[in-house]
Enzyme design. Structure first.
Site, mmCIF file in Angstrom:
data_model
loop_
_atom_site.group_PDB
_atom_site.id
_atom_site.type_symbol
_atom_site.label_atom_id
_atom_site.label_comp_id
_atom_site.label_asym_id
_atom_site.label_seq_id
_atom_site.Cartn_x
_atom_site.Cartn_y
_atom_site.Cartn_z
ATOM 1 N N ASP A 153 1.443 0.237 3.923
ATOM 2 C CA ASP A 153 0.582 -1.387 3.725
ATOM 3 C C ASP A 153 1.173 -1.904 4.444
ATOM 4 O OD1 ASP A 153 -1.629 -0.231 2.748
ATOM 5 O OD2 ASP A 153 -2.003 -1.163 1.219
ATOM 6 N N GLU A 195 2.349 -2.088 -5.157
ATOM 7 C CA GLU A 195 0.989 -1.281 -6.702
ATOM 8 C C GLU A 195 1.362 -1.445 -7.949
ATOM 9 O OE1 GLU A 195 -1.849 -0.208 -4.774
ATOM 10 O OE2 GLU A 195 -0.521 -0.548 -2.317
ATOM 11 N N HIS A 244 -3.571 4.124 -1.352
ATOM 12 C CA HIS A 244 -2.842 2.578 -1.083
ATOM 13 C C HIS A 244 -1.888 2.064 -1.160
ATOM 14 C CE1 HIS A 244 -6.082 -0.392 -0.279
ATOM 15 N NE2 HIS A 244 -6.907 0.565 -0.852
ATOM 16 N N HIS A 264 -4.199 4.418 -5.523
ATOM 17 C CA HIS A 264 -2.850 4.568 -4.787
ATOM 18 C C HIS A 264 -2.263 5.926 -5.090
ATOM 19 C CE1 HIS A 264 -1.068 4.317 -8.863
ATOM 20 N NE2 HIS A 264 -1.520 2.360 -9.248
ATOM 21 N N GLU A 313 -8.661 5.242 -12.680
ATOM 22 C CA GLU A 313 -9.077 4.043 -11.750
ATOM 23 C C GLU A 313 -7.782 3.604 -10.833
ATOM 24 O OE1 GLU A 313 -8.983 1.668 -15.400
ATOM 25 O OE2 GLU A 313 -9.071 4.550 -15.053
ATOM 26 N N ASP A 320 4.429 -5.884 -0.046
ATOM 27 C CA ASP A 320 3.306 -5.221 -1.392
ATOM 28 C C ASP A 320 3.719 -4.740 -1.808
ATOM 29 O OD1 ASP A 320 0.597 -4.270 -0.949
ATOM 30 O OD2 ASP A 320 0.869 -3.216 -0.678
#
Length: 225
Positions: free
Chosen positions: A156, A10, A151, A58, A53, A8
């Site tokens: 995750d 970010e 996140h 995260h 944002e 994963d």
């Protein structure tokens, strides 16, 4: 023995072509679809600002990433960890797009899309028309979400590892065995097929309705007393 890697990322935003960068990479090794405990995890200096944002998603700010290695410094470690294994991710096209943009920028070969296993595609096929975000799948499969406030890529990955096992057919947990029982079973020799998969059958609403209608026709069945 099948090796795959679940990963994963970010990022600072949604589009690497508009200057967005990767800020976190997490990856877990799976052997025969089960986590081994081997992991790769880095935070990265994106060499740009982190929009508010994105931080709300995260939790990372530019200050959190100041002094972290740049992508070019961690690329080789990631490539060495994943080797030539299949690469599993949720909404994998997003992660492949960003990783390939970063790898290309750093002068490394990009990830072949043929290696991609997308758990979002798997979930949509299994649960058409239903919410199939990672959160929704965790709730559907009873995976604990209590630690997920943002996140975070590593968390995750750990959640997705449990979801992936369920999407592949599930696993039996616990079985009430003692430590001695489990040790004895671990040393047992299995004489059945070399490869087998536990398949969890989930009846549809139509099948359940038909089953109940059939039971209603039985004359005083034992299980209804």
């Amino acid at each position: 023995m099948k090796r795959s890697v679940l990963f994963d990322t970010e990022t600072t935003g949604f589009d690497p072509e508009k200057g967005d960068r990767v800020i976190e990479i997490a990856a877990l090794e799976l052997i025969d679809d089960m986590p081994t405990g081997e992991a790769f995890h880095v935070l990265i200096d994106p060499e740009r600002d982190v929009p508010e944002e994105a931080t709300r998603v995260h939790g990372f700010t530019a200050a959190d990433l100041a002094g972290k290695p740049k992508f070019a410094a961690v690329a080789e470690g990631f490539i060495e960890f994943v080797k030539d294994s299949s690469l599993i991710a949720h909404n994998a096209r997003f992660d492949f797009k960003f990783m390939n943009a970063e790898l290309k920028k750093a002068g490394y070969p990009t990830l072949d899309m043929s290696r991609m296993v997308d758990t979002l595609d798997m979930a949509r096929e299994r649960f058409p028309g239903m919410p199939n975000s990672l959160d929704a799948l965790c709730r559907r499969f009873g995976v604990d979400l209590s630690a997920r406030t943002t996140h975070n890529a590593l968390l995750d990955c750990k959640l997705l590892a449990d979801v992936y096992v369920e999407l592949m057919g599930g696993r039996q947990r616990g079985l009430g065995l003692t430590a001695d029982d489990e040790q004895q079973l671990a040393g047992a020799v299995y004489s059945g097929p070399a490869h087998r998969r536990v398949i969890r059958i989930v009846p549809s609403e139509q099948e359940l309705t038909a089953h109940h209608a059939f039971l209603e026709k039985l004359d005083n069945p034992l299980w209804s007393r």
